[in-house]
Design an enzyme around this catalytic site. Structure first.
Site, short mmCIF file in Angstrom:
data_model
loop_
_atom_site.label_atom_id
_atom_site.label_comp_id
_atom_site.label_asym_id
_atom_site.label_seq_id
_atom_site.Cartn_x
_atom_site.Cartn_y
_atom_site.Cartn_z
N VAL A 11 0.83 -1.21 0.00
CA VAL A 11 0.00 0.00 0.00
C VAL A 11 0.86 1.25 0.00
O VAL A 11 0.64 2.18 -0.78
CB VAL A 11 -0.95 0.00 1.21
N CYS A 274 -5.80 -9.49 2.03
CA CYS A 274 -6.95 -8.64 2.38
C CYS A 274 -8.19 -9.42 2.78
O CYS A 274 -8.65 -9.32 3.92
CB CYS A 274 -7.27 -7.71 1.20
N ARG A 342 0.45 -15.11 0.22
CA ARG A 342 -0.21 -15.11 1.53
C ARG A 342 -1.60 -15.72 1.41
O ARG A 342 -2.40 -15.31 0.59
CB ARG A 342 -0.29 -13.69 2.08
#
Length: 458
Positions: A11, A274, A342
């Site tokens: 980010v 996320c 991930r």
């Protein structure tokens, strides 16, 4: 404007680079000296299409800088964006340690330091501290308190959730569906609106909300998308059990304009940094405020179950005996156009194969380095997709990279020990695969046997 990005992860690096690209002066800070050294050498620690060229260009024009000098970077910025990680524990609760440490550092820097270029801090134009990390509702309030404990200098707080899809992050930032800003003062809203106006020339909205609502928007958005994925996978499971075809069902369902077709594709479930984290965070927030998020709990459970249902089909095909079998894996990243592994379904599947004494040869266009951090030398990494198939008893497709969509099926069959494919992304038509001589197992559709051996099998 002079902006500081705290954290050079996904980010912080994408946000800082895109803001520098429209003329802002951006400093990206991190505690990891090795990462900063790599960035200053022009080495990009993540894979994101187009990012490397944009970083190089803005650094060359002196608009983008990387440093570990945090206090000075805080003092010289008009706005400070907190972009550090907020990993979740096994119960889904977000770890805010890094966020709160940054808040303490900012407070001390504001109290001790000078303004830009050695001048006094302009108290008539307070700094804006923006939390861009995905954090539980109420975190901005905690950050404000931590800063205020260490300084009497005025500052504003803001929440600015990110909506960047890995693999398309630059386009998402430059052409956002919407920009969401949560502020505690109208002046902060106006200044942040000014910052983002170059990115909404096409007319998409900037929403200025209260801070708790802005914090919640991120969770609500990601949890809705995750819910759609788990929904279609649950319908796919019913299709498998009842003999229906999920592709036909999906087409009939998605033609309803109220439903649409986005995120309604069956597969191995969602992964990445996320959706899994944000769904569990929603469950955790529900527990903390005594408002149980039962639907989100089910979304998480369905998603985890999906990859194990797929594994069970692999086990069944080999009568529960995987020892000595060789499996080819196509795709390691949790989705295409990224090297992020991930919560990737491939990790769960490979772990199962290895624990049952199978051998694995894997290929992914960009994620080999990420995989090596996880598996080391426990698996073999092929130079290309076809090489991974040599001597394989089955191919397992975990990621829908474009290069996997139209392979040479005849060469695949010749290279493999057995013509068996487990397609976790439904890339091919079952009829075509049977005609090509494969036993083909996909998600929510009937398995087929090679056409030369007779009728399709359940």
């Amino acid at each position: 404007m002079h902006l500081t990005m705290v954290g050079t992860g996904y980010v912080g690096l994408v946000t800082g680079t895109c803001l520098a690209n429209v003329g802002n002066h951006v400093t990206c800070v991190d505690v990891d000296q090795k990462k900063i050294d790599r960035l200053n050498k022009g080495e990009i620690p993540i894979y994101e299409p187009g990012l490397e060229e944009m970083v190089h260009r803005n650094a060359a024009h002196d608009r983008l800088h990387f440093t570990t000098e945090r206090a000075k970077s805080y003092q010289e910025a008009d706005m400070i964006f907190i972009c550090v990680g907020t990993p979740s524990d096994e119960n889904g609760k977000a770890d805010l340690t890094a966020v709160m440490k940054v808040a303490e550092e900012i407070g001390q820097a504001l109290e001790d330091g000078e303004g830009p270029f050695g001048g006094a801090i302009d108290e008539a134009k307070p700094k804006i501290i923006i939390v861009k990390s995905t954090v539980p509702v109420g975190t901005n309030q905690r950050v404000r308190a931590a800063i205020a404990e260490r300084t009497n200098k005025p500052f504003y707080m803001g929440s600015n959730p990110e909506f960047l899809k890995e693999g398309a992050a630059i386009n998402d930032f430059n052409k956002p569906d919407r920009v969401v800003i949560g502020v505690d003062h109208p002046d902060a809203g106006e200044r942040l609106r000014e910052l983002y106006e170059p990115f909404v020339r096409q007319g998409n909205p900037i929403y200025v909300l209260d801070v708790p609502s802005a914090e919640m928007v991120k969770y609500a958005s990601n949890c809705m998308l995750a819910t759609k994925i788990s929904f279609i996978n649950e319908i796919a499971s019913l299709c498998e059990a009842l003999g229906a075809d999920i592709e036909q069902v999906r087409q009939g369902m998605c033609s309803d304009k109220r439903i649409g077709n986005q995120f309604l594709y069956p597969g191995l479930g969602f992964g990445g940094s996320c959706f899994p984290k944000d769904v569990l965070a929603g469950v955790s927030m529900g527990q903390m405020c005594n408002s149980p998020a039962e639907l989100l709990r089910a979304v998480h459970e369905v998603n985890q179950r999906q990859r194990y249902r797929f594994i069970a089909r692999i086990d069944k095909c080999f009568d529960g005996d995987l020892a000595g079998k060789k499996f080819a894996i196509w795709g390691l990243a949790f989705k295409p156009s990224t090297d992020d592994m991930r919560q990737a379904p491939s990790v769960t599947i490979i772990d199962h194969l290895l624990s049952n004494r199978a051998t694995v040869t894997a290929y992914d266009p960009v994620a080999h380095e990420s995989a090596e951090h996880i598996f080391r030398d426990r698996i073999t990494y092929a130079a290309d997709a076809m090489a991974a198939l040599d001597g394989a008893d089955a191919l397992i497709i975990c990621t829908e990279w474009d290069e996997f969509r139209t392979p040479e099926f005849a060469e695949m069959r010749q290279r493999m020990n057995r013509p068996v494919i487990f397609d976790g992304r439904n890339l091919y038509r079952p009829k075509t695969m049977a005609e090509q001589g494969f036993a083909y197992h996909s998600v929510g559709r009937r398995s087929v046997a090679p056409a030369t051996t007779g009728a399709a099998q359940a």
